[in-house]
Scaffold this motif. Sequence first.
Motif, PDB file in Angstrom:
ATOM      1  N   TYR A   1      20.691  10.274  26.606  1.00 30.72           N
ATOM      2  CA  TYR A   1      21.184  10.316  25.170  1.00 30.72           C
ATOM      3  C   TYR A   1      22.392  10.986  25.163  1.00 30.72           C
ATOM      4  O   TYR A   1      22.983  11.796  26.022  1.00 30.72           O
TER       5      TYR A   1
ATOM      6  N   THR B   1      23.799  17.509  28.541  1.00 31.22           N
ATOM      7  CA  THR B   1      24.731  18.159  29.380  1.00 31.22           C
ATOM      8  C   THR B   1      24.662  17.525  30.789  1.00 31.22           C
ATOM      9  O   THR B   1      23.528  17.117  31.337  1.00 31.22           O
TER      10      THR B   1
ATOM     11  N   ARG C   1      17.563  18.346  24.343  1.00 33.19           N
ATOM     12  CA  ARG C   1      16.184  17.781  24.974  1.00 33.19           C
ATOM     13  C   ARG C   1      16.108  18.133  26.355  1.00 33.19           C
ATOM     14  O   ARG C   1      15.242  17.373  27.244  1.00 33.19           O
TER      15      ARG C   1
ATOM     16  N   THR D   1      17.607  19.623  29.199  1.00 32.33           N
ATOM     17  CA  THR D   1      18.253  19.453  30.646  1.00 32.33           C
ATOM     18  C   THR D   1      17.840  20.759  31.525  1.00 32.33           C
ATOM     19  O   THR D   1      17.257  20.661  32.742  1.00 32.33           O
TER      20      THR D   1
ATOM     21  N   GLU E   1      15.642  25.113  19.647  1.00 29.67           N
ATOM     22  CA  GLU E   1      16.369  24.009  19.351  1.00 29.67           C
ATOM     23  C   GLU E   1      16.292  23.817  17.895  1.00 29.67           C
ATOM     24  O   GLU E   1      15.200  23.647  17.595  1.00 29.67           O
TER      25      GLU E   1
ATOM     26  N   ASP F   1      16.271  28.418  15.176  1.00 30.87           N
ATOM     27  CA  ASP F   1      17.792  28.973  15.574  1.00 30.87           C
ATOM     28  C   ASP F   1      17.669  29.683  16.799  1.00 30.87           C
ATOM     29  O   ASP F   1      16.742  30.293  17.092  1.00 30.87           O
ATOM     30  N   GLY F   2      18.684  29.461  17.646  1.00 34.84           N
ATOM     31  CA  GLY F   2      18.582  30.170  18.850  1.00 34.84           C
ATOM     32  C   GLY F   2      18.777  31.578  18.956  1.00 34.84           C
ATOM     33  O   GLY F   2      18.872  32.158  19.921  1.00 34.84           O
TER      34      GLY F   2
ATOM     35  N   LEU G   1      24.347  21.098  12.722  1.00 33.54           N
ATOM     36  CA  LEU G   1      23.761  21.440  13.941  1.00 33.54           C
ATOM     37  C   LEU G   1      25.095  21.749  15.168  1.00 33.54           C
ATOM     38  O   LEU G   1      24.846  21.767  16.317  1.00 33.54           O
TER      39      LEU G   1
HETATM   40  C1  LIG Z   1      25.641  20.740  23.934  1.00 35.07           C
HETATM   41  S1  LIG Z   1      24.259  20.595  23.197  1.00 35.07           S
HETATM   42  C2  LIG Z   1      23.239  20.887  24.424  1.00 35.07           C
HETATM   43  C3  LIG Z   1      22.351  19.971  25.278  1.00 35.07           C
HETATM   44  C4  LIG Z   1      21.494  20.427  25.962  1.00 35.07           C
HETATM   45  N1  LIG Z   1      21.645  21.050  27.140  1.00 35.07           N
HETATM   46  C5  LIG Z   1      20.931  18.908  26.555  1.00 35.07           C
HETATM   47  O1  LIG Z   1      21.166  18.467  27.795  1.00 35.07           O
HETATM   48  O2  LIG Z   1      20.161  18.458  26.017  1.00 35.07           O
HETATM   49  C6  LIG Z   1      24.355  22.069  22.027  1.00 35.07           C
HETATM   50  C7  LIG Z   1      22.789  22.013  21.347  1.00 35.07           C
HETATM   51  O3  LIG Z   1      22.793  23.234  20.506  1.00 35.07           O
HETATM   52  C8  LIG Z   1      22.154  23.018  19.327  1.00 35.07           C
HETATM   53  N2  LIG Z   1      22.520  24.189  18.319  1.00 35.07           N
HETATM   54  C9  LIG Z   1      23.453  23.987  17.432  1.00 35.07           C
HETATM   55  N3  LIG Z   1      23.134  25.172  16.499  1.00 35.07           N
HETATM   56  C10 LIG Z   1      22.245  25.977  17.150  1.00 35.07           C
HETATM   57  C11 LIG Z   1      21.694  27.132  16.922  1.00 35.07           C
HETATM   58  N4  LIG Z   1      22.312  27.992  15.897  1.00 35.07           N
HETATM   59  N5  LIG Z   1      20.817  27.637  17.289  1.00 35.07           N
HETATM   60  C12 LIG Z   1      20.466  26.878  18.562  1.00 35.07           C
HETATM   61  N6  LIG Z   1      20.952  25.597  18.877  1.00 35.07           N
HETATM   62  C13 LIG Z   1      21.881  25.058  18.319  1.00 35.07           C
HETATM   63  C14 LIG Z   1      22.651  21.673  19.010  1.00 35.07           C
HETATM   64  O4  LIG Z   1      21.628  21.024  18.112  1.00 35.07           O
HETATM   65  C15 LIG Z   1      22.403  20.816  20.416  1.00 35.07           C
HETATM   66  O5  LIG Z   1      21.381  20.487  20.960  1.00 35.07           O
END
Ligand SMILES: C[S@@+](CC[C@H](N)C(=O)[O-])C[C@H]1O[C@@H](n2cnc3c(N)ncnc32)[C@H](O)[C@@H]1O
Length: 382
Positions: free
Chosen positions: A142, A146, A183, A185, A201, A265-266, A298
């Motif tokens: 997708y 990462t 998703r 990883t 997430e 939220d993270g 996001l």
């Molecule tokens: C670079 S991607 C990470 C992808 C993931 N490692 C993967 O392989 O699927 C960053 C992620 O941070 C999420 N994100 C954005 N704002 C966030 C928040 N406030 N708290 C937690 N996650 C957040 C996004 O929705 C996105 O899925």
Amino acid sequence: MHKVRCRRSPSTDRGKRPGGYDSGIDTSRPVHHYLLLLETDLNRVFSRSLGSVAVAELEGVTRALLAAEHRPTDVTVTSLGRATGLSFSSSADPDALDRLLGQLSCGLALFEQTPGDSTTLTPRPLTESLVYDTDLVSVQRYRGKTNERLTRAMLNLALANAGIGLTGPWDRTPTVLDPMCGRGTTLNWALCYGLNAVGIEPDAGSLRHYDGFLRTWAKQHRLPHKHQGYRPNNAEQRHTTLDVAPTRAAQKAGDGQRVETFNADGGDRSLAIKRGSIDAIVADLPYGIQHRADQARLDPADTLELLARVAPTWRRWLRKGGSVCVAWNVKRASRVDVAVALAEAGLLERVPDHDLAHGPDHGMEHVVDSTITRDVLVAVAR
Ligand SMILES: C[S@@+](CC[C@H](N)C(=O)[O-])C[C@H]1O[C@@H](n2cnc3c(N)ncnc32)[C@H](O)[C@@H]1O
């Protein structure tokens, strides 16, 4: 053989021994010379950085897990036709080293070199120790995923810097958190290693996909599992769990893994994650790039603001001595600013020994595309 770069000369801090890992190594052991062939990455852009990322991973992991006198020295990136290799010397116990190198993100084959004879290479075993097959990590495709190899390198660095060996059995199964898990990883690699995994997430769609994928994976592989997923008729159901084991016997013996996700939220302190319960955090931060208008929410443009907001909660969830490994887009935030944002929350950057002597050399920095150049930093909870 064409030598590209030489990074580290023999350590002067003999006798120092990091905690958490019993290498069982006799300090009088002879020095062995090795060539580690690297697996080429299908992603051609990432492939260009393979050598430097591999060096940084090797050095970061062994610095944390091996006594100073046994760490690899004279680490050199070597090109062999279309393949890339790392050559280095080490006095570590060869069997213990085989096991450690077998978990690195990009090792393909390991050879011992005969001193003074560059034509003789003796194969050594390079065995991965994984509880589940890596299709768990590779099947999902997708946008925004990462790089799998980088994620594994980050997990290795996070575990090592938390004093956790890269292979089980452990006294207590460690727990890894990805607070920006997309998703999954990171969570999937953690499962492959036999660890418990927690993901957070805010994008409900990503988690729904992940939840469905995990359930299908467990069913297709006929793994004993218990799943509690999203309920389509209940929008408030924000928490999923999957308890899974590689075999019935492992399940009976309590040697299974749990992966749970929160749609939140993270940095949400109200989540049911106990204070000090997390051993290592791995997170690839949003890149600050708006791929689609509706994703603006996001992918916050201000990486530092986001990090400063969530880092205190991460520190609270981490046990003392636990570690965090983050990747971020250096076009959005400098390394110093990321280190400061983490330090202000009590997460202190692990600075390599050689950086102290020779100035910073950030071997993990690599180009992703024209808008993203990613770097990686490891910090430890004080
Ligand atoms: C670079 S991607 C990470 C992808 C993931 N490692 C993967 O392989 O699927 C960053 C992620 O941070 C999420 N994100 C954005 N704002 C966030 C928040 N406030 N708290 C937690 N996650 C957040 C996004 O929705 C996105 O899925």
